[in-house]
Design an enzyme around this catalytic site. Structure first.
Site, PDB file in Angstrom:
ATOM      1  N   PHE A 111      43.831  39.379  38.016  1.00 40.57           N
ATOM      2  CA  PHE A 111      43.762  38.378  39.094  1.00 40.57           C
ATOM      3  C   PHE A 111      43.601  36.999  38.448  1.00 40.57           C
ATOM      4  CE2 PHE A 111      42.591  36.300  42.934  1.00 40.57           C
ATOM      5  CZ  PHE A 111      42.919  37.142  43.982  1.00 40.57           C
ATOM      6  N   ALA A 148      38.464  35.322  36.196  1.00 42.51           N
ATOM      7  CA  ALA A 148      38.443  33.983  36.789  1.00 42.51           C
ATOM      8  C   ALA A 148      38.317  34.159  38.296  1.00 42.51           C
ATOM      9  CB  ALA A 148      39.720  33.218  36.445  1.00 42.51           C
ATOM     10  N   ILE A 158      37.965  32.138  41.659  1.00 43.81           N
ATOM     11  CA  ILE A 158      38.179  30.768  42.138  1.00 43.81           C
ATOM     12  C   ILE A 158      37.888  30.713  43.633  1.00 43.81           C
ATOM     13  CG2 ILE A 158      39.899  28.929  42.381  1.00 43.81           C
ATOM     14  CD1 ILE A 158      41.262  30.061  39.863  1.00 43.81           C
ATOM     15  N   ASP A 176      38.782  29.807  50.856  1.00 45.27           N
ATOM     16  CA  ASP A 176      38.202  29.407  52.134  1.00 45.27           C
ATOM     17  C   ASP A 176      37.381  30.523  52.772  1.00 45.27           C
ATOM     18  OD1 ASP A 176      39.376  26.952  51.911  1.00 45.27           O
ATOM     19  OD2 ASP A 176      41.239  27.615  52.881  1.00 45.27           O
ATOM     20  N   HIS A 187      34.810  35.711  50.325  1.00 43.45           N
ATOM     21  CA  HIS A 187      35.175  36.718  49.333  1.00 43.45           C
ATOM     22  C   HIS A 187      34.722  36.292  47.941  1.00 43.45           C
ATOM     23  CE1 HIS A 187      37.270  40.365  48.380  1.00 43.45           C
ATOM     24  NE2 HIS A 187      37.994  39.789  47.452  1.00 43.45           N
ATOM     25  N   ARG A 226      38.878  24.867  31.682  1.00 38.64           N
ATOM     26  CA  ARG A 226      37.989  25.687  30.844  1.00 38.64           C
ATOM     27  C   ARG A 226      38.744  26.784  30.099  1.00 38.64           C
ATOM     28  NH1 ARG A 226      35.859  23.145  34.676  1.00 38.64           N
ATOM     29  NH2 ARG A 226      33.676  22.512  34.760  1.00 38.64           N
TER      30      ARG A 226
HETATM   31  N1  INI Z   1      39.417  38.690  41.801  1.00 40.68           N
HETATM   32  C1  INI Z   1      39.273  37.784  40.802  1.00 40.68           C
HETATM   33  O1  INI Z   1      39.205  38.179  39.624  1.00 40.68           O
HETATM   34  N2  INI Z   1      39.224  36.456  41.083  1.00 40.68           N
HETATM   35  C2  INI Z   1      39.288  35.971  42.359  1.00 40.68           C
HETATM   36  O2  INI Z   1      39.239  34.727  42.540  1.00 40.68           O
HETATM   37  C3  INI Z   1      39.416  36.902  43.414  1.00 40.68           C
HETATM   38  N3  INI Z   1      39.488  36.422  44.781  1.00 40.68           N
HETATM   39  O3  INI Z   1      39.255  35.231  45.019  1.00 40.68           O
HETATM   40  O4  INI Z   1      39.771  37.183  45.705  1.00 40.68           O
HETATM   41  C4  INI Z   1      39.491  38.281  43.105  1.00 40.68           C
HETATM   42  N4  INI Z   1      39.624  39.198  44.089  1.00 40.68           N
HETATM   43  C5  INI Z   1      40.039  40.556  43.809  1.00 40.68           C
HETATM   44  C6  INI Z   1      38.869  41.460  43.504  1.00 40.68           C
HETATM   45  O5  INI Z   1      38.340  41.175  42.219  1.00 40.68           O
HETATM   46  C7  INI Z   1      39.280  42.933  43.519  1.00 40.68           C
HETATM   47  O6  INI Z   1      40.266  43.160  42.541  1.00 40.68           O
HETATM   48  C8  INI Z   1      39.830  43.404  44.889  1.00 40.68           C
HETATM   49  O7  INI Z   1      38.926  43.072  45.916  1.00 40.68           O
HETATM   50  C9  INI Z   1      40.053  44.938  44.877  1.00 40.68           C
HETATM   51  O8  INI Z   1      38.833  45.635  44.682  1.00 40.68           O
END
Ligand code: INI
Length: 158
Positions: A23, A85, A87, A90, A93, A132
């Protein structure tokens, strides 16, 4: 008096695993590049054939603790590095993911005794994350250094 501290010259004896989230891979890929650059320049074999460095890709940062726990329990590694990362968007989550990954990573280190470097960026926007991850500095490099120090320190304590 005994003073314990990690060294940066134990590379030949350290076994390292990196757990990295796909992600936001624009950011995490850059963190990985910086991290591998640091490890390689300190003597860790970072070639695909390396027997002292492994990588584990996970979908997102939320999944990092489970895989880190699995690797730490295997007994194959002196130190783990986690790269992600998160981020802010809105929705709430962001807070859920940040809470889970930060607490989860800390718990893995405490529960297994294997040091786990917390290399998960938590930022308000993509610009801050990229700054970063290479635009200004690359924290991946610092995470590599911290892994060498903690891996070495835990060996010294043992
Ligand atoms: N996962 C991240 O690594 N960074 C994010 O910013 C993020 N956001 O914002 O949703 C994110 N979501 C996915 C989460 O880590 C899981 O992979 C997903 O919920 C499945 O379990």
């Amino acid at each position: 008096m005994t003073v314990f501290e990690g060294r940066f010259t134990d590379a030949s004896t350290l076994r390292i695993a990196v757990v990295i989230a796909r992600f936001n891979d624009l950011v995490t890929g850059k963190l990985l590049s910086g991290c591998l650059d640091c490890l390689g320049r300190h003597g860790i074999d970072t070639a695909p054939s390396s027997t002292q460095l492994d990588l584990a890709w996970v979908p997102g940062s939320f999944e990092i603790p489970l895989v880190a726990q699995n690797l730490a329990r295997s007994g194959r590694y002196d130190v783990l590095i986690t790269l992600g990362a998160v981020i802010r968007g809105d929705t709430p989550h962001f807070d859920v993911v940040v809470n889970e990954v930060s607490k989860g990573v800390a718990a893995v280190a405490r529960d297994t005794g294997v040091p786990v470097i917390f290399g998960v960026l938590t930022t308000d926007n993509l610009q801050q994350a990229l700054e970063r991850a290479g635009i200004k500095s690359n924290l991946g490099w610092s995470y590599g250094l911290q892994a060498l120090e903690m891996g070495s320190l835990l060996k010294a304590l043992a």
